[in-house]
Design an enzyme around this catalytic site. Sequence first.
Site, PDB file in Angstrom:
ATOM      1  N   HIS A   1      -9.760   3.870  -2.832  1.00  0.00           N
ATOM      2  CA  HIS A   1      -9.271   3.986  -1.453  1.00  0.00           C
ATOM      3  C   HIS A   1     -10.136   4.546  -0.483  1.00  0.00           C
ATOM      4  CE1 HIS A   1      -4.651   4.134  -2.617  1.00  0.00           C
ATOM      5  NE2 HIS A   1      -5.313   3.270  -3.336  1.00  0.00           N
TER       6      HIS A   1
ATOM      7  N   ASP B   1       0.842  -1.118   0.102  1.00  0.00           N
ATOM      8  CA  ASP B   1      -0.059   0.088  -0.024  1.00  0.00           C
ATOM      9  C   ASP B   1       0.948   1.369   0.080  1.00  0.00           C
ATOM     10  OD1 ASP B   1      -2.466   1.436  -0.066  1.00  0.00           O
ATOM     11  OD2 ASP B   1      -3.096   0.848   2.026  1.00  0.00           O
ATOM     12  N   HIS B   2       0.122   2.458   0.257  1.00  0.00           N
ATOM     13  CA  HIS B   2       0.978   3.531   0.243  1.00  0.00           C
ATOM     14  C   HIS B   2       2.412   3.711   0.192  1.00  0.00           C
ATOM     15  CE1 HIS B   2      -3.004   5.924  -0.699  1.00  0.00           C
ATOM     16  NE2 HIS B   2      -3.484   5.040   0.177  1.00  0.00           N
TER      17      HIS B   2
ATOM     18  N   HIS C   1      -9.307   8.063   4.090  1.00  0.00           N
ATOM     19  CA  HIS C   1      -8.977   7.078   4.586  1.00  0.00           C
ATOM     20  C   HIS C   1      -9.785   7.085   6.241  1.00  0.00           C
ATOM     21  CE1 HIS C   1      -5.203   6.973   2.145  1.00  0.00           C
ATOM     22  NE2 HIS C   1      -5.687   5.850   1.866  1.00  0.00           N
TER      23      HIS C   1
ATOM     24  N   ASN D   1     -10.074  -0.585  -1.286  1.00  0.00           N
ATOM     25  CA  ASN D   1      -9.234  -0.884  -0.168  1.00  0.00           C
ATOM     26  C   ASN D   1     -10.197  -0.819   1.130  1.00  0.00           C
ATOM     27  OD1 ASN D   1      -7.279  -0.592  -1.657  1.00  0.00           O
ATOM     28  ND2 ASN D   1      -6.097   0.711  -0.880  1.00  0.00           N
TER      29      ASN D   1
ATOM     30  N   GLU E   1      -2.737   7.237   6.293  1.00  0.00           N
ATOM     31  CA  GLU E   1      -2.469   5.876   6.121  1.00  0.00           C
ATOM     32  C   GLU E   1      -1.132   5.316   6.534  1.00  0.00           C
ATOM     33  OE1 GLU E   1      -3.354   1.740   5.702  1.00  0.00           O
ATOM     34  OE2 GLU E   1      -4.641   3.459   5.499  1.00  0.00           O
TER      35      GLU E   1
END
Length: 357
Positions: free
Chosen positions: A261, A104-105, A223, A283, A177
């Site tokens: 996301h 991920d990120h 998020h 996600n 995140e």
Amino acid sequence: MPSISPGVVSGADYRTLLDACRDGGYALPAVNVVGTNSVNAVLEAAARNGSDVIIQASNGGARFFAGEGLPDAHRARVLGAASLARHVHLLAKEYGIAVILHTDHADRKLVPWLDDLISLSEDEFAATGRPLFTSHMLDLSAEPIEKNLETSAEMLKRLAPLGMGLEIELGVTGGEEDGVGHDLEEGADNAHLYTQPEDVLRAWELLAPLGTVSIAASFGNVHGVYKPGNVKLRPEILLASQQAVAAVAKTGPKPLSLVFHGGSGSEVADIEAAVSYGVFKMNIDTDVQFAFAEGVGARVFENPEAFRHQIDPTSGKPLKSLYDPRKWLRAGEKSIIQRLDEAFETLGAKGRSIAKP
């Protein structure tokens, strides 16, 4: 219906799975994991729902997988991600489903993490013909688009020969995140949360000829979970992006592999609209974290004495069977599975696995 072998996908199998999601009009949940308990719960949930799935780790999740006791944070992130990959490769085939294994990120400061993981996949590919991971995410959305796309192109050129894909982000997904991003400011002007279709077209024109690319185009998503009304999703941005690219690509509708996301807490109607516009990956981290905590917490609340004493102070009975970690960790796993049951259903993925022995 196309079919691929169970296990971690890459190369042609990865592209086949992306095409199956697009053509079938469904998406796969992408679940952030932090240890073998969450990995195993995701695999079990996918298998019982007859769906393929995406397993991913953030840099902090990878470090936790290796153990917080390792003093070198960078090395822990690399080793933790590698350990996660080995675990998933070993077990995914046994569960009989296909897995997209992803990180991920990763922003600019985490590029060295990805560089080292790609080196591991290069070694693995040389030895076995398969990389460790299916894809990585490079999130340079906070930088000028020119720099974002330039660095993304450089990385994709390295990934493509391994049969790996790259996920990029355009616009900014609100919230934070694992140290990437920023908190959502209530009442602030959040125009940066909405990607412009012309930027998506620009990215596609540069990156699609180089390899398999997926795009997290921001449409107001964030998020985490916020109170109602603070997050305003505009999934029609995804449709406009698809139309902009389709007009140039001449390859039919939904040429883009899009990513949603911040799926936790989203309205079902918004999720269904996003999937209809070509989202193949959603996600879901915050909801899964809460599900795990809720399952473990319920076990503790039901048996409070077992988490304070080895022997019940009232009855004198041993409490080992109640505080056995396998019992309360399993309660957390079951709660994750229940939450993912809902996700597979909402995303239209239930019963759609294309993995065949």
